[in-house]
Design a protein around this motif. Structure first.
Motif, short mmCIF file in Angstrom:
data_model
loop_
_atom_site.label_atom_id
_atom_site.label_comp_id
_atom_site.label_asym_id
_atom_site.label_seq_id
_atom_site.Cartn_x
_atom_site.Cartn_y
_atom_site.Cartn_z
N MET A 30 35.91 44.43 29.38
CA MET A 30 34.60 45.00 29.61
C MET A 30 34.13 45.69 28.34
O MET A 30 34.88 46.43 27.73
N THR A 207 25.46 49.74 29.49
CA THR A 207 25.92 49.80 30.88
C THR A 207 25.08 48.89 31.76
O THR A 207 25.60 48.21 32.64
N VAL A 214 28.27 42.16 36.18
CA VAL A 214 29.13 42.41 37.34
C VAL A 214 28.41 42.03 38.63
O VAL A 214 28.96 41.38 39.51
N MET A 218 31.29 37.97 37.86
CA MET A 218 32.05 37.72 36.65
C MET A 218 32.67 36.33 36.77
O MET A 218 33.40 36.06 37.70
N LEU A 246 18.59 53.91 37.68
CA LEU A 246 19.98 54.05 37.23
C LEU A 246 20.86 54.55 38.36
O LEU A 246 22.01 54.13 38.49
N VAL A 247 20.33 55.47 39.19
CA VAL A 247 21.10 55.93 40.34
C VAL A 247 21.48 54.74 41.21
O VAL A 247 22.64 54.57 41.61
N GLY A 250 24.15 52.52 39.59
CA GLY A 250 25.47 53.12 39.70
C GLY A 250 26.06 52.88 41.08
O GLY A 250 27.19 52.41 41.22
N ALA A 251 25.26 53.17 42.10
CA ALA A 251 25.72 52.99 43.48
C ALA A 251 26.03 51.51 43.73
O ALA A 251 27.01 51.16 44.37
N LEU A 253 27.03 49.27 41.54
CA LEU A 253 28.30 48.88 40.90
C LEU A 253 29.48 49.23 41.79
O LEU A 253 30.37 48.41 42.01
N VAL A 254 29.47 50.46 42.32
CA VAL A 254 30.57 50.88 43.19
C VAL A 254 30.60 50.01 44.44
O VAL A 254 31.65 49.50 44.84
N MET A 257 32.03 46.60 43.74
CA MET A 257 33.48 46.61 43.55
C MET A 257 34.21 46.81 44.87
O MET A 257 35.26 46.24 45.10
N VAL A 258 33.63 47.65 45.76
CA VAL A 258 34.31 47.94 47.01
C VAL A 258 34.12 46.82 48.03
O VAL A 258 35.05 46.41 48.72
N LEU A 259 32.90 46.28 48.08
CA LEU A 259 32.59 45.35 49.16
C LEU A 259 32.65 43.88 48.74
O LEU A 259 33.09 43.02 49.49
N PRO A 261 33.57 42.18 45.25
CA PRO A 261 33.85 42.23 43.82
C PRO A 261 33.46 40.95 43.07
O PRO A 261 33.35 40.97 41.86
#
Lengths: 293, 294
Positions: A30, A207, A214, A218, A246-247, A250-251, A253-254, A257-259, A261
């Motif tokens: 990354m 970012t 992402v 990927m 941006l908020v 950010g949310a 991205l998380v 990754m969690v739900l 990927p």
């Protein structure tokens, strides 16, 4: 005119994102410093056309080449040392910031004030043409031997190395390619907005590019392109403030990754045949459901 | 070369180095157990700094209570950061890249949340000591800095004692050595990881308040906390003594560079040091270099 502007921005972001997709998506490293390569491309192109009067279509490849060469400065030492992926990421973050400080202090870049009054070369047909060329090259790159090697490295770099793949060379090559794409993106951006300053290329920009890749998936090329279009268009349509965008990124991205990927597309590619197959399968599933009931 | 300037530079460096150490400890703690760099940690520190600021300027409490509130708040935040962003990744053994992206996401989310709700202005803490500096051999040292250094030493010492000598500390060490084997031997991995994040959060609380007092509280503080990461790498990620030594080395180096070379190049210098360390000494001064598992 307004819609044209958005389309141009979409395609510029897609060009940079496709470049980063080749690197992050296909070698598993990354980068948080790709804004630096965009900056190098933007400044190279701007200085070439404005200060030296070089035609745009010669300046653009120069920008790509320059960004690629600069990527070697960070790429050769860090990739040769085979750093852990998080170490590599923080190294690129530091590199991006160092690059911005450098641009702010060099006389040729006009420091923090930036360069204004650039010619408008990034019109829709030009950007579209370059977009198509970049995507074509990327596709060929991925389906070449090097692309296959990169995928092998992403999946298991130790096994890939044992199979005789030169880790350093393949990674460096995809970094060079992705930096060149970012350079083109930056150059087009400079001649679209017609003003550049070092502040435009912060780690927020890096970012966002990473987020695009992402979110798109990927390991896919079309995924990040779709994501780049969505990421530019949706905030334009909803007219939300930069910070809330941006908020949300950010949310997002998380959440990805969690739900999910694998992103929007995962390893798959978007194609007309794929859609037709999808709907046909959908139809057969429903038919089956019908017969059972 | 005049001696008193060198001494003053050294003192200034030690003062900032102490806070770097405190933050680096948090990075190292989390790295030692989950084997990835938690970039969201910097934002936890930033928020702790804001908590301390609001406690002192809006609730008008003393520094001790503000420190306590910030520690509790940051500990909670850090705990939920792990539960929301990392625990499901950990359970399905996701590659470190995914952890990092998740951490980046958390960091972007928290930072811009502060921009969007509180605003980007700099918030100065109220004055704490009436006479803010004392003189040591002709060099002036902020009383707050002295307090911060002493408090940091005590906090790090307590943490070290906890990890080395208590039963829970031993399970943390076991989990950081090999989480699977620790789990087989009856360590409750989920609880231990939660505890490590809370501990890191407590340190974030302390360093956030000290940073805020020294440099004010503002959303862009991530830039300072990134340097704490540099300090952790210099000392060797995952090593507590390494974090302390790395923080002090970086603080002193930076202070000398900004006095004798150039203050604009200070950050370039820090990251140059980082890259040199990563390339030539990836395990830092005290750490162990862990290859990424596939």
């Amino acid at each position: 005119m307004y819609i044209q502007g958005i389309l141009i921005l979409c395609m510029i972001n897609a060009i940079s994102a496709v470049g980063l997709a080749v690197f992050t998506g296909f070698t598993g490293l990354m980068s948080l410093g790709h804004a630096a390569f965009m900056a190098v491309g933007a400044y190279t192109c701007a200085i070439a056309t404005k200060t030296f009067g070089i035609p745009f279509f010669i300046a653009l490849p120069m920008a790509a080449l320059m960004a690629g060469l600069v990527s070697l400065v960070i790429g050769i030492p860090t990739l040769r040392a085979k750093l852990r992926s998080d170490y590599f990421t923080i190294a690129t973050l530091g590199f991006g910031e160092a690059m911005r400080v450098l641009l702010e202090n060099l006389p040729i870049t006009n420091g923090a004030r930036g360069m204004a009054g650039l010619a408008r070369f990034s019109v829709l047909p030009t950007v579209f043409l370059i977009f198509v060329i970049v995507v074509f090259f990327t596709k060929n790159f991925i389906f070449s031997r090097y692309g296959r090697m990169a995928i092998a490295i992403r999946e298991d770099h130790i096994a890939a190395e044992m199979a005789g793949i030169n880790l350093f060379q393949v990674r460096l090559r995809s970094l060079f390619f992705s930096a060149a794409c970012a350079g083109i993106g930056g150059a087009l951006m400079a001649h679209h907005i017609r003003f550049i300053q070092p502040n435009m290329f912060t780690n927020v920009q890096s970012t966002l590019l990473t987020a695009t890749v992402v979110a798109g998936g990927m390991g896919s090329i079309t995924g990040p392109i779709i994501a780049a279009f969505i990421f530019v268009m949706v905030p334009e349509v909803l007219r939300v403030a930069e910070m809330w965008r941006l908020v949300a990124y950010g949310a997002l991205l998380v959440a990805i990754m969690v739900l999910r990927p694998q992103g929007i597309m995962g390893y798959r590619e978007f194609s007309i045949n794929g859609i037709i197959r999808y709907f046909r399968n959908l139809g057969t599933k429903q038919d089956k459901g019908g017969t059972v009931s | 070369m005049n001696f008193s300037l060198i001494f003053q530079t050294l003192i200034t460096g030690l003062a900032i180095g102490g806070i770097y150490s405190l933050m680096a400890v948090g990075y190292s703690l989390i790295f030692s157990i989950l084997n990835f760099s938690n970039f969201a940690y910097g934002m936890v520190i930033m928020l702790a700094s804001f908590m301390g600021y609001f406690a002192m300027s809006k609730l008008h409490v003393g520094m001790g209570i503000a420190l306590f509130l910030a520690m509790v708040g940051a500990g909670t935040l850090s705990f939920f950061n792990e539960r929301v962003a990392y625990s499901s990744l950990r359970k399905r053994h996701a590659p470190p890249l995914y952890f990092m992206i998740s951490a980046m996401g958390t960091s972007i989310f928290l930072e811009n949340m502060v921009y969007a709700t509180i605003g980007s202005q700099y918030n100065a803490y109220p004055q704490i000591f009436a006479v803010p500096t004392i003189k040591i051999f002709g060099a002036s040292l902020g009383k707050m800095d002295l307090f911060a250094i002493i408090f940091s030493i005590i906090a790090i010492y307590i943490l070290n004692y906890f990890i080395q000598h208590t039963r829970t500390g031993i399970s943390i060490r076991a989990a950081s050595y090999d989480s699977t084997v620790a789990e087989i031997n009856g360590v409750n991995l989920g609880a231990v990881i939660g505890l490590v994040f809370i501990l890191a959060g407590l340190f974030a609380g302390i360093s956030g308040v000290f940073l805020g007092i020294k440099y004010m509280a503002y959303p862009n503080m991530g830039w300072i906390t990134n340097k704490a990461y540099v300090a952790a790498v210099i000392g060797g990620l995952g090593s507590l003594p390494g974090a302390v030594v790395g923080g002090i080395i970086l603080g002193v180096l930076e202070s000398f560079v900004s006095v004798y070379v150039s203050s604009t190049l200070r950050d370039v210098f820090s990251f140059g040091t980082l890259i040199i360390f990563l390339v030539f000494m990836p395990s830092g001064l005290f750490g162990k270099y862990l290859e990424e598992k596939v």
